[in-house]
Motif scaffolding. Structure first.
Motif, mmCIF file in Angstrom:
data_model
loop_
_atom_site.group_PDB
_atom_site.id
_atom_site.type_symbol
_atom_site.label_atom_id
_atom_site.label_comp_id
_atom_site.label_asym_id
_atom_site.label_seq_id
_atom_site.Cartn_x
_atom_site.Cartn_y
_atom_site.Cartn_z
ATOM 1 N N GLU A 37 -16.650 -19.021 21.471
ATOM 2 C CA GLU A 37 -15.246 -19.496 22.056
ATOM 3 C C GLU A 37 -14.643 -20.242 21.008
ATOM 4 O O GLU A 37 -15.356 -21.470 20.632
ATOM 5 C CB GLU A 37 -15.291 -20.067 23.298
ATOM 6 N N LEU A 38 -13.532 -20.088 20.304
ATOM 7 C CA LEU A 38 -12.775 -21.093 19.552
ATOM 8 C C LEU A 38 -11.572 -21.426 20.129
ATOM 9 O O LEU A 38 -10.719 -20.701 20.657
ATOM 10 C CB LEU A 38 -12.600 -20.212 18.298
ATOM 11 N N THR A 39 -11.246 -22.777 19.963
ATOM 12 C CA THR A 39 -9.891 -23.208 20.305
ATOM 13 C C THR A 39 -8.960 -22.984 19.290
ATOM 14 O O THR A 39 -9.251 -23.237 17.962
ATOM 15 C CB THR A 39 -9.844 -24.948 20.782
ATOM 16 N N PRO A 40 -7.587 -22.547 19.564
ATOM 17 C CA PRO A 40 -6.764 -22.316 18.511
ATOM 18 C C PRO A 40 -6.583 -23.340 17.420
ATOM 19 O O PRO A 40 -6.464 -24.638 18.004
ATOM 20 C CB PRO A 40 -5.465 -22.034 19.361
ATOM 21 N N GLY A 41 -6.570 -23.242 16.399
ATOM 22 C CA GLY A 41 -6.591 -24.108 15.417
ATOM 23 C C GLY A 41 -5.282 -24.413 15.055
ATOM 24 O O GLY A 41 -4.119 -23.792 15.088
ATOM 25 N N THR A 42 -4.996 -25.973 14.476
ATOM 26 C CA THR A 42 -3.764 -25.922 13.741
ATOM 27 C C THR A 42 -3.886 -26.182 12.166
ATOM 28 O O THR A 42 -4.928 -26.699 11.514
ATOM 29 C CB THR A 42 -3.143 -27.366 14.344
ATOM 30 N N LEU A 43 -2.826 -25.914 11.467
ATOM 31 C CA LEU A 43 -2.701 -25.866 10.192
ATOM 32 C C LEU A 43 -2.901 -27.358 9.639
ATOM 33 O O LEU A 43 -1.967 -28.048 9.966
ATOM 34 C CB LEU A 43 -1.482 -25.116 9.521
ATOM 35 N N ASP A 44 -3.560 -27.467 8.555
ATOM 36 C CA ASP A 44 -3.677 -28.959 8.199
ATOM 37 C C ASP A 44 -3.230 -29.001 6.224
ATOM 38 O O ASP A 44 -3.348 -29.676 5.736
ATOM 39 C CB ASP A 44 -4.807 -29.810 8.257
ATOM 40 N N GLY A 45 -3.327 -27.464 5.927
ATOM 41 C CA GLY A 45 -3.167 -27.183 4.643
ATOM 42 C C GLY A 45 -2.698 -25.700 4.515
ATOM 43 O O GLY A 45 -2.298 -25.224 5.608
ATOM 44 N N PRO A 46 -2.285 -25.429 3.357
ATOM 45 C CA PRO A 46 -1.749 -24.032 3.166
ATOM 46 C C PRO A 46 -2.700 -22.843 3.753
ATOM 47 O O PRO A 46 -4.159 -23.080 3.607
ATOM 48 C CB PRO A 46 -1.370 -23.995 1.702
ATOM 49 N N ILE A 47 -2.229 -21.940 4.177
ATOM 50 C CA ILE A 47 -3.022 -20.767 4.629
ATOM 51 C C ILE A 47 -2.133 -19.530 3.775
ATOM 52 O O ILE A 47 -1.034 -19.456 3.943
ATOM 53 C CB ILE A 47 -3.269 -20.378 5.928
ATOM 54 N N TYR A 48 -2.965 -18.867 3.097
ATOM 55 C CA TYR A 48 -2.301 -17.723 2.188
ATOM 56 C C TYR A 48 -2.924 -16.409 2.630
ATOM 57 O O TYR A 48 -4.247 -16.333 3.010
ATOM 58 C CB TYR A 48 -2.628 -17.856 0.821
ATOM 59 N N PHE A 49 -2.112 -15.393 2.895
ATOM 60 C CA PHE A 49 -2.416 -13.997 3.189
ATOM 61 C C PHE A 49 -2.187 -13.212 2.022
ATOM 62 O O PHE A 49 -1.051 -13.188 1.578
ATOM 63 C CB PHE A 49 -1.675 -13.682 4.396
ATOM 64 N N VAL A 50 -3.292 -12.434 1.357
ATOM 65 C CA VAL A 50 -2.902 -11.741 -0.001
ATOM 66 C C VAL A 50 -3.161 -10.495 0.564
ATOM 67 O O VAL A 50 -3.820 -9.911 1.187
ATOM 68 C CB VAL A 50 -4.178 -12.345 -0.841
ATOM 69 N N ASP A 51 -2.347 -9.625 -0.359
ATOM 70 C CA ASP A 51 -2.206 -8.089 -0.007
ATOM 71 C C ASP A 51 -1.700 -7.373 -1.230
ATOM 72 O O ASP A 51 -0.846 -8.022 -1.840
ATOM 73 C CB ASP A 51 -1.451 -7.859 1.452
ATOM 74 N N GLY A 52 -1.822 -6.202 -1.124
ATOM 75 C CA GLY A 52 -1.378 -5.373 -2.320
ATOM 76 C C GLY A 52 -0.840 -4.053 -1.555
ATOM 77 O O GLY A 52 -1.313 -3.592 -0.779
ATOM 78 N N VAL A 53 -0.033 -3.355 -2.429
ATOM 79 C CA VAL A 53 0.370 -1.728 -2.095
ATOM 80 C C VAL A 53 0.340 -1.037 -3.435
ATOM 81 O O VAL A 53 0.574 -1.841 -4.694
ATOM 82 C CB VAL A 53 2.127 -1.820 -1.484
ATOM 83 N N ARG A 54 0.297 0.238 -3.450
ATOM 84 C CA ARG A 54 0.455 0.965 -4.665
ATOM 85 C C ARG A 54 0.967 2.176 -4.142
ATOM 86 O O ARG A 54 0.954 2.460 -3.115
ATOM 87 C CB ARG A 54 -0.846 1.145 -5.220
ATOM 88 N N ARG A 55 1.357 2.937 -5.265
ATOM 89 C CA ARG A 55 2.153 4.232 -4.947
ATOM 90 C C ARG A 55 2.145 4.986 -6.148
ATOM 91 O O ARG A 55 2.162 4.674 -7.431
ATOM 92 C CB ARG A 55 3.588 3.793 -4.668
ATOM 93 N N THR A 56 1.612 6.366 -6.074
ATOM 94 C CA THR A 56 1.701 7.478 -6.985
ATOM 95 C C THR A 56 3.392 7.587 -7.365
ATOM 96 O O THR A 56 4.137 7.962 -6.330
ATOM 97 C CB THR A 56 1.078 8.563 -6.696
ATOM 98 N N ASP A 57 3.792 7.169 -8.503
ATOM 99 C CA ASP A 57 5.016 7.556 -8.961
ATOM 100 C C ASP A 57 5.491 9.007 -9.351
ATOM 101 O O ASP A 57 6.175 9.690 -8.926
ATOM 102 C CB ASP A 57 5.485 6.759 -10.035
ATOM 103 N N PHE A 58 4.660 9.780 -10.219
ATOM 104 C CA PHE A 58 4.567 11.119 -10.359
ATOM 105 C C PHE A 58 3.277 11.338 -11.230
ATOM 106 O O PHE A 58 2.447 10.515 -11.641
ATOM 107 C CB PHE A 58 5.739 11.472 -11.112
ATOM 108 N N ARG A 59 2.816 12.633 -11.150
ATOM 109 C CA ARG A 59 1.754 13.020 -11.935
ATOM 110 C C ARG A 59 2.154 13.726 -13.269
ATOM 111 O O ARG A 59 3.636 14.124 -13.381
ATOM 112 C CB ARG A 59 0.910 14.085 -11.213
ATOM 113 N N ALA A 60 1.394 13.819 -14.201
ATOM 114 C CA ALA A 60 1.848 14.225 -15.642
ATOM 115 C C ALA A 60 0.646 14.994 -16.154
ATOM 116 O O ALA A 60 -0.514 14.982 -15.862
ATOM 117 C CB ALA A 60 2.155 13.175 -16.634
ATOM 118 N N HIS A 61 0.896 15.862 -17.134
ATOM 119 C CA HIS A 61 0.032 16.612 -18.119
ATOM 120 C C HIS A 61 0.639 16.629 -19.254
ATOM 121 O O HIS A 61 1.781 16.758 -19.406
ATOM 122 C CB HIS A 61 -0.616 17.820 -17.323
ATOM 123 N N ASP A 62 -0.290 16.816 -20.221
ATOM 124 C CA ASP A 62 0.101 16.817 -21.682
ATOM 125 C C ASP A 62 -1.100 17.969 -22.161
ATOM 126 O O ASP A 62 -2.095 18.027 -21.762
ATOM 127 C CB ASP A 62 -0.051 15.500 -22.348
#
Lengths: 609, 321
Positions: free
Chosen positions: B39-64
């Protein structure tokens, strides 16, 4: 002199208010590339620390492909702010609860005033937008295109806004029209302010030129006696107000200096006594009216039937016949100045009114006698006409139907109580001996008001048809909807429409005002080169298509003293503020200190009281 | 060089890359064979909290086609990493947003595309000859960017929550955790796994820590949900570094698990709520926006390819990986 390099040259006399921080100068943001940039509007993403307000003048530069530098000048007409990334309204709550990120973005909508040089190309997205100041402001407001600029109001940053006087005085355009809901007194004030700036400032007199001393304004007061005080200083005009007038070119703001005041005579009184409750000192005001002789010779009967629907029936035929008959029958009465002797003509006057007018001008006075009826006032005149109707005298009745005659007769009798006191011996029509002549008609019945306006304007117009455009005759007329309504026909309406169409070339300039432009004949509104709009009623917006939609919406929220100025030279309307007047526009403003200090003037500009 | 449109853009990140371990987890915090609620009691912020994430996407495919006649495959993609910073008493804001674009080739090929319409892809030739390795390579680059950013943010006193499992370890003093939304594999013994929804009876409870692998331990945390939901809805796994020992891991898990429920996603705006936290959801939208218009990317690729000098020698460069 005109081309000095100092940025303050000529125009920039006001320091920007002290609470605008220094960073306020210069770049305010960039042109928004996500909204369409067109030749008429674009958006600016404003810097978070830039203070941008509506009506601010801004500029964007670009280099065209051919190497020419182009600057767009524009005016801020709208603003919006939103939290980018928040797509649901509840996201905003989460942003404030600090669980979701969101960045506030501030944007301003700009309406293009002028591309300089005149190349019609859209502004370039992502270009820096800067504030326009100093000499550039004059260019943004087309001052370089105005041969005869006249300051008419101040902008939000207390810099003068000009109109090209050539669009008022008839040279390139003429007439001024002011719209706005009643009760805020802005309409009257703005027109009086225009007269004041013309007559009482060096610049105004310079614009009037050689004819400054002969230029005349006829101010018709239709609401109350307020305008009978413009020759007195306004004790509520503060030093701050006076300073604003100085910015507009009034060296020593105060009352109008050359004013004639006319009021109707008191009805039922044997002697001619001016009817005024607020100007009671002897000689302060003059009673006006028309003698029977003038009434007949000038054909003023036409304006007796000035109701809008009178022209729709046969009454106007009776009126024309009676008007001409009276003219042909009338001789000046010997020993009774202004009265007439009416008798069957023995000198073969012509039957057309205009030709008869010339014929009778040489008639010598005749004594009263058995062959002529002495007519000294309106009731005697009506009595005489009724008797001719009873005789069925051909000159008066012609082939007109009995019912039509009876209807005319009824109309005429009704007028006896409404304006009988205006047509009598011992009175004269208002004369334009002063720069400004105020004629108070507020206490008269509507029909009588129409009669007075018709009689005075007709004479003024006739006089000007025989002379050149200058000196100007400025006619200030409020409640145009009453005198020149959108519907129906009447002699007065035809006269005013004629002035709107032809008056400017003759130097008869209509300074009209009304609550709602839609209620006034469209020709009159259309022919006014300079239009000003005060607070609008939200239901009336359709009649103001000359304003862009955002300005129409905004005009519903205007405070007293705020107007939009629309003139041909500048493609976008410019909001202006008219300072609180230095001349009294109400009795309370004129009388000395003992007047009730507690009554709040609804007219006061915010922050001046 | 020839460009083909990518049939789908905007791959949702994270679903296909939770590199899970095969070995079964070991219960350790509350003793062998014990999985219980904390059981945890809801905490309060006393410093910064960071949420880190990323996204990616295929723009196109190619061949040579090389001079030798060999066909090499390429993939152009965009990825971004960033963080949301929540500090006490301030509106959360984005930090460290960074967008990068890569043109990845097989066979160490290094043909580049000129800049077109503001789009520029950085070229990398992979040693692999398998075209199927191109997308995972793009994914790894995004994950590396996330990991780098998390490392920068993980200063003393800061809490860093990474979306997805921990793929890198940070200093002992930093409180960096991973947040795993989807549960493809069961780490716990089958009977324990089945019990998890019942053990976590109320929002804000976490389970005992268990060992995922040598470097990372984990626990399940129940986030608040609304209405009738499936048993596993609202349960996320929090990965904690093991390097500081059990006490330190317990401390970090308690602190972080007390803070996170406040940021739970909102069901009507995000189908992955509550597990997709509000800051993460907003960050993904922002990053995806910053990737730019996918149609614009394809157009820029085609324009650039049309300008490539076909006479240039097509030889495989030295592989970078």
């Amino acid at each position: 002199m005109s081309n000095t390099e100092t940025p303050q040259a000529g125009l920039d006399v006001t320091p920007v208010a002290a609470d605008h921080p220094a960073r306020d100068v210069g770049v305010i943001g960039v042109v928004d590339g996500t909204q369409d940039c067109t030749t008429t509007t674009f958006w600016v993403v404003t810097d978070p620390d830039a203070s941008v307000e509506l009506d601010d003048l801004v500029a964007v530069d670009q280099i065209l492909p051919d190497g020419e530098a182009l600057t767009h000048y524009g005016i801020v007409v709208g603003q919006q702010r939103l939290i980018e990334g928040a797509s649901w309204s509840s996201d905003t709550v989460r942003v404030t609860e600090q669980t979701m990120p969101g960045e506030t973005v501030r944007c301003a909508e700009v309406r293009v005033l002028r591309p300089y040089p005149e190349r019609w190309v859209a502004p370039e997205p992502a270009q820096e937008v800067r504030r326009v100041q100093g000499d550039e402001r004059a260019r943004a407001l087309f001052m370089d295109q105005m041969e005869h600029p006249l300051a008419v109001g101040l902008d939000a940053r207390e810099q003068p806004v000009y109109v090209d006087f050539d669009f008022i005085n008839g040279r390139k355009g003429g007439h001024v029209n002011v719209s706005g809901i009643s009760g805020v007194a802005t309409k009257t004030t703005s027109l009086l302010a225009l007269l004041y700036l013309l007559f009482e400032t060096p610049e105004g007199r310079r614009l009037l030129g050689l004819y400054a001393d002969q230029t005349r304004a006829l101010v018709i007061s239709v609401k109350n006696e307020d305008l009978l005080h413009i020759d007195r200083p306004n004790r509520r005009c503060t030093g701050d107000d006076a300073r604003r007038w100085q910015l507009l070119g009034a060296e020593n703001p105060g009352p109008f200096t050359d004013v004639g005041l006319f009021v109707p005579p008191r009805p039922g009184s044997e002697n001619v006594v001016p009817m005024s409750e607020t100007r009671v000192q002897p000689g302060e005001v003059t009673a006006f009216g028309w003698t029977p002789l003038v009434f007949i010779n000038e054909g003023l009967l036409a304006y007796i039937l000035a109701d809008a629907d009178d022209a729709l029936n046969q009454l106007s035929f009776v009126e024309q016949r009676v008007r001409t008959a009276l003219l042909r029958w009338a001789w000046p009465a010997q020993g009774h100045p202004g009265a007439v002797i009416l008798r069957e003509p023995d000198d073969h006057p012509p039957t057309s009114f205009e030709r008869a007018q010339r014929h009778v001008s040489g008639r010598q006075p005749r004594p009263a006698g058995p062959d002529g009826v002495l007519v000294r006032d309106f009731s005697e005149l009506v009595e005489f006409i009724e008797a001719r109707f009873d005789d069925e005298h051909q000159d008066f009745v012609g082939n007109l139907a009995t019912q039509t005659i009876a209807a005319f007769s009824r109309r005429l009798s009704a007028m006896t109580t409404r304006l009988g006191h205006l047509i009598r011996m011992g009175v004269t029509a208002p004369t334009l001996d002063h720069q400004v002549t105020v004629v108070d008609v507020h206490a008269l019945h509507d029909s009588a008001q129409r009669f007075v306006v018709g009689a005075m304007v007709e004479r003024l117009f006739q006089e000007k048809q025989e002379s050149g455009r200058e000196p100007l005759r400025l006619v200030m007329l409020d409640e145009l909807n009453k005198f020149c309504p959108n519907h129906g026909r009447s002699p007065l309406k035809e006269l005013l429409v004629d002035i709107a169409e032809r008056g400017r070339s003759m130097g008869v300039i209509l300074l009209g005002a009304e609550q709602h432009a839609g209620g006034v004949d469209a020709t009159v509104i259309r022919n006014a080169s300079v239009k000003m709009v005060g607070r609008l009623d939200a239901g009336d917006l359709d009649a103001y298509r000359f304003l862009p939609p955002e300005m129409r919406e905004r005009a519903t929220l205007f405070v007293p003293g705020s107007m939009v100025l629309h003139q041909p030279v500048i493609p976008a309307p410019i909001p202006i503020r008219i300072p609180f007047p230095p001349f009294a526009t109400a009795r309370e403003e004129a009388v000395a200190a003992e007047a009730d200090p507690g009554d709040i003037d609804p007219f006061a500009l915010p922050g001046t009281r | 060089m020839f460009i083909e449109a990518n049939p789908r853009y905007g791959d949702p990140y994270g679903i296909d890359d939770d590199t899970e371990l095969e070995e079964q987890a070991v219960l350790l915090e509350d003793g062998e064979d014990v999985l219980m609620a904390h059981e945890l009691t809801p905490g309060t912020l006393d410093g910064p909290i960071y949420f880190v994430d990323g996204v990616r996407r295929t723009d196109f495919r190619a061949h040579d086609v090389l001079d030798s006649g060999m066909v090499v495959r390429g993939l152009a993609g965009s990825f971004g990493a960033g963080a949301v910073c929540c500090t006490p008493g301030a509106r959360p804001g984005f930090v460290g947003l960074d967008i990068q674009r890569r043109l990845l080739w097989t066979h160490g090929h290094a043909a580049s595309l000129p800049q077109a319409g503001g789009w520029q892809w950085q070229v990398e030739g992979l040693a692999s000859t398998d075209a199927d390795q191109l997308l995972p390579a793009l994914q790894r680059r995004m994950r590396d960017a996330e990991a780098d950013l998390a490392g920068e943010l993980a200063t003393d006193g800061a809490v860093v929550v990474r979306d997805g499992p921990l793929n890198r370890l940070y200093g002992i003093s930093a409180e960096v955790v991973g947040l795993v939304k989807s549960h493809h594999k069961t780490y716990l013994p089958a009977d324990k796994h089945r019990e998890v929804p019942a053990i976590l009876a109320r929002p804000g409870q976490r389970t005992s820590l268990f060992r995922l692998r040598d470097e990372a331990w984990g626990c399940f945390l129940r986030l608040p949900t609304k209405g009738r939901v499936s048993p596993w809805a609202g349960i996320v796994r929090i990965d904690v570094p093991a390097s500081g020992g059990l006490e330190r891991a317990r401390e970090v898990a308690d602190r972080v698990c007390a803070l996170i429920p406040r940021y739970a996603g909102v069901a009507h705006t995000d189908p992955r709520a509550p597990a997709n936290l509000q800051p993460i959801g907003a960050l993904e939208i922002r990053l995806r926006h910053l990737l730019g218009d996918p149609a614009g990317a394809l157009r820029a690729g085609r324009d650039a390819a049309a300008r490539v000098d076909l006479a240039a020698p097509h030889t495989a460069a030295s592989p970078s990986e």
